[in-house]
Each structure stands twice: as C-alpha cells, then as structure tokens.
Write an enzyme that holds these catalytic residues in place. Structure first.
Site, PDB file in Angstrom:
ATOM      1  N   CYS A  74     -40.837  16.375   5.004  1.00 21.30           N
ATOM      2  CA  CYS A  74     -39.688  16.770   5.821  1.00 21.30           C
ATOM      3  C   CYS A  74     -38.612  15.733   5.536  1.00 21.30           C
ATOM      4  O   CYS A  74     -38.901  14.531   5.503  1.00 21.30           O
ATOM      5  CB  CYS A  74     -40.064  16.761   7.306  1.00 21.30           C
ATOM      6  SG  CYS A  74     -38.637  16.860   8.417  1.00 21.30           S
ATOM      7  N   HIS A 113     -36.280  14.519   7.155  1.00 20.21           N
ATOM      8  CA  HIS A 113     -35.965  13.529   8.192  1.00 20.21           C
ATOM      9  C   HIS A 113     -36.864  12.285   8.080  1.00 20.21           C
ATOM     10  O   HIS A 113     -36.486  11.200   8.497  1.00 20.21           O
ATOM     11  CB  HIS A 113     -36.170  14.127   9.594  1.00 20.21           C
ATOM     12  CG  HIS A 113     -35.057  15.029  10.056  1.00 20.21           C
ATOM     13  ND1 HIS A 113     -34.884  16.286   9.559  1.00 20.21           N
ATOM     14  CD2 HIS A 113     -34.069  14.835  10.972  1.00 20.21           C
ATOM     15  CE1 HIS A 113     -33.829  16.841  10.173  1.00 20.21           C
ATOM     16  NE2 HIS A 113     -33.332  15.981  11.023  1.00 20.21           N
ATOM     17  N   ASP A 158     -29.206  21.088   5.734  1.00 18.49           N
ATOM     18  CA  ASP A 158     -30.467  20.794   6.417  1.00 18.49           C
ATOM     19  C   ASP A 158     -30.306  21.250   7.864  1.00 18.49           C
ATOM     20  O   ASP A 158     -29.193  21.542   8.313  1.00 18.49           O
ATOM     21  CB  ASP A 158     -30.738  19.277   6.353  1.00 18.49           C
ATOM     22  CG  ASP A 158     -31.993  18.870   7.124  1.00 18.49           C
ATOM     23  OD1 ASP A 158     -33.024  19.549   6.987  1.00 18.49           O
ATOM     24  OD2 ASP A 158     -31.949  17.882   7.891  1.00 18.49           O
ATOM     25  N   SER A 159     -31.418  21.259   8.601  1.00 22.89           N
ATOM     26  CA  SER A 159     -31.353  21.597  10.024  1.00 22.89           C
ATOM     27  C   SER A 159     -30.655  20.508  10.831  1.00 22.89           C
ATOM     28  O   SER A 159     -30.396  20.686  12.011  1.00 22.89           O
ATOM     29  CB  SER A 159     -32.767  21.775  10.564  1.00 22.89           C
ATOM     30  OG  SER A 159     -33.472  20.562  10.397  1.00 22.89           O
ATOM     31  N   CYS A 184     -33.951  20.663   2.942  1.00 22.12           N
ATOM     32  CA  CYS A 184     -34.815  20.852   4.104  1.00 22.12           C
ATOM     33  C   CYS A 184     -36.070  21.571   3.615  1.00 22.12           C
ATOM     34  O   CYS A 184     -35.974  22.678   3.067  1.00 22.12           O
ATOM     35  CB  CYS A 184     -34.057  21.709   5.118  1.00 22.12           C
ATOM     36  SG  CYS A 184     -35.021  22.201   6.557  1.00 22.12           S
ATOM     37  N   GLU A 189     -32.953  12.623  14.753  1.00 21.01           N
ATOM     38  CA  GLU A 189     -31.719  13.259  15.244  1.00 21.01           C
ATOM     39  C   GLU A 189     -31.083  12.415  16.351  1.00 21.01           C
ATOM     40  O   GLU A 189     -29.876  12.446  16.547  1.00 21.01           O
ATOM     41  CB  GLU A 189     -32.013  14.670  15.782  1.00 21.01           C
ATOM     42  CG  GLU A 189     -32.336  15.693  14.709  1.00 21.01           C
ATOM     43  CD  GLU A 189     -31.115  16.187  13.940  1.00 21.01           C
ATOM     44  OE1 GLU A 189     -30.254  16.834  14.544  1.00 21.01           O
ATOM     45  OE2 GLU A 189     -31.041  15.898  12.730  1.00 21.01           O
TER      46      GLU A 189
HETATM   47  N1  DGL Z   1     -35.543  18.306   7.787  1.00 21.23           N
HETATM   48  C1  DGL Z   1     -36.335  19.460   7.889  1.00 21.23           C
HETATM   49  C2  DGL Z   1     -37.385  19.547   6.779  1.00 21.23           C
HETATM   50  O1  DGL Z   1     -37.238  18.955   5.738  1.00 21.23           O
HETATM   51  C3  DGL Z   1     -37.000  19.877   9.154  1.00 21.23           C
HETATM   52  C4  DGL Z   1     -36.687  19.485  10.467  1.00 21.23           C
HETATM   53  C5  DGL Z   1     -36.728  20.633  11.453  1.00 21.23           C
HETATM   54  O2  DGL Z   1     -37.772  20.938  12.027  1.00 21.23           O
HETATM   55  O3  DGL Z   1     -35.656  21.191  11.661  1.00 21.23           O
HETATM   56  O4  DGL Z   1     -38.354  20.225   6.932  1.00 21.23           O
END
Ligand code: DGL
Length: 262
Positions: free
Chosen positions: A192, A194, A16-17, A79, A160
C-alpha cells in the site's frame, strides 16, 4: 470540453486515495527529475481499501477524466487498491494512454528470500482481489506457505493524519504483527503506497534484519519505459514542476508537500 494536445512537456498524472501515492511520486522524480507532475489525492473518499471494487473503479474513472482535463500524457495509479480494482478497466477504456499501476512487490521479495516468511502488508481489497492471488501463484510456487498476506485496515489513516511515528502507531503495528513475533521473517512487502511513510516504525517493531520492500521504483521505471516507447519523455534539461490537488482540503495538500520533502 476540448482537450489540449499532449506533448513531451505535458505532465504525468498520479493519483491515490490520499497522500500515500506521494511515496511513488517521490521515486518517479528521482528517476525522471525533468518531468512535470500532477498529483491528485482523493482523501475525501479515503480509505479505498474497504470499499467495493465497483465503487473504487468509479472513483478511479472520475479522477482519470479530471487528470485528462488537466492535459496529462500518462497516468500512474499510485495506489495498490485502485490498481487491483480498476487498472484493467482503465486500460480498456483508454487504449492509447500509457497507464501504469502498482502492485505488491512480491517478485523482489521472492528472489531475495532468506529463511522465514514473506509478509505482505496491504489493504483488505488488494489482498482479496484475484490479481494478487494470481501474483502469489505465479511467483510463490512451492513457497506459497511462506507468503503471508496481512491486511492492515486502519493503517493508512495514521498517514492521512500525518502520524508517521509515535506510540499509537507502534501499538497498532505490534498488534498486527504479533502473530509473527516469534517467527523468522525474511521480508515485509509494503503493498500500500501509504506504508513506506511508516517504514521506520515498522523497523522498530520487527528489527533491522528484515528486508522491507515496496514497488515504487519498479512502477517509476515502468512509466518511464512506457513514455519512452511513445516518444513522450520530456527532453528539457530543467527540473520539472509538481502540482498537487486533493479532494478534501488544503491541509492535505500541505501534508503531501511535507511528505514529498521527507
Ligand atoms: N494507498 C492505497 C494503496 O496503495 C490504499 C489506501 C486506502 O485504503 O485507501 O493501496
């Protein structure tokens, strides 16, 4: 570099990011407790959700190479943003590798729809990509007016920072959802990875009657199916291991561990 031969005991690679993909890993561990896992969070380059698709694809390829060096037998793109920008390209480049992505769980939201809107919270990139628009067309049908994309730039940053509750987060969510405060909402799709970590605060803002849905269970079942197909599921009866890496620092690794325990 010569790569190790993969076996049923090889780990499954997740990326993931940042720390968000832990929400998917958590679900995968419930579905497949005996597997070994490697998780890579790219917090140094986060957020992905406001980058160009080319940049996201390049970062995704580098991470997949890194995970392959670590001997993974399959990849979960944990992600939504990287899935929309890179999963198709990854599948072309690695045709024999099981690669599963995650996309906004619109299908269960449409199937369980009551009166009101379906709000899809996700990053600007995820909502702008063709993959998402095709999904809406395929599933939305005549209900398209009721399906509302809600880009949430800035929301992943709360997670984060480890800030999954509190006044500032509540204020952010109230502002984002303000437009719909007098409308009936059937469900909110967390598009997302997160966002499941701030689900309780979202509930505080929209109330308990709104169904809040995410795609982590579907993705976990899909990687299990794909590994089974290739006879790559771990046959061990012992609980598997989890190794966590992060491109930024050890603090982010500790945050991942905390979120995994939540
Ligand atoms: N966790 C990421 C997702 O599912 C995105 C977060 C980001 O913008 O890096 O889209």
């Amino acid at each position: 570099m010569e790569r190790k031969e993969i076996s049923t005991e090889s780990p499954i690679g997740f990326f993931d990011s940042g720390v968000g993909g832990i929400s998917v890993l958590k679900e995968a561990i419930k579905v497949m407790p005996n597997e070994n896992y490697i998780y890579f969070g790219d917090s140094k380059n986060a957020p992905y959700g406001v980058k160009s698709t080319e940049e996201i694809a390049k970062l995704s390829f580098d991470i997949v190479e890194n995970l392959l060096d670590k001997g993974v037998k399959g990849i979960v793109v944990a992600c939504n943003t990287a899935t929309s920008a890179a999963v198709a390209k990854l599948r072309i480049a690695y045709p024999d590798l099981p690669i599963v992505g995650i996309e906004p769980a619109l299908k269960p939201a449409v199937e369980s729809k009551k009166n009101g809107k379906i709000i899809i919270m996700a990053t600007p990139v995820t909502l702008a990509e063709g993959k998402f628009n095709r999904l809406v067309q395929r599933l939305g049908g005549r209900r398209e007016d009721d399906i509302v994309p809600l880009p949430c730039p800035g929301l992943m940053e709360f997670v984060e920072r480890g800030e999954v509750e509190g006044e500032a987060l509540e204020l952010y969510l109230k502002e984002r959802l303000n437009e719909y405060k007098d409308e009936e909402i059937s469900s909110i799709v967390l598009g997302c990875t997160h966002y499941p970590f701030v689900k309780e605060t979202i509930k505080k803002v929209v109330g308990n009657n709104v169904n809040i849905i995410d795609g982590s269970l579907g993705t976990s079942k899909e990687i299990r199916r794909r590994l089974e197909e290739k006879n790559l599921l771990n046959k061990s009866d012992k609980r598997g291991t989890v190794e966590i890496y992060n491109s930024l620092n050890n603090k982010m690794i500790n945050l991942c561990k905390e979120l995994l325990e939540k």
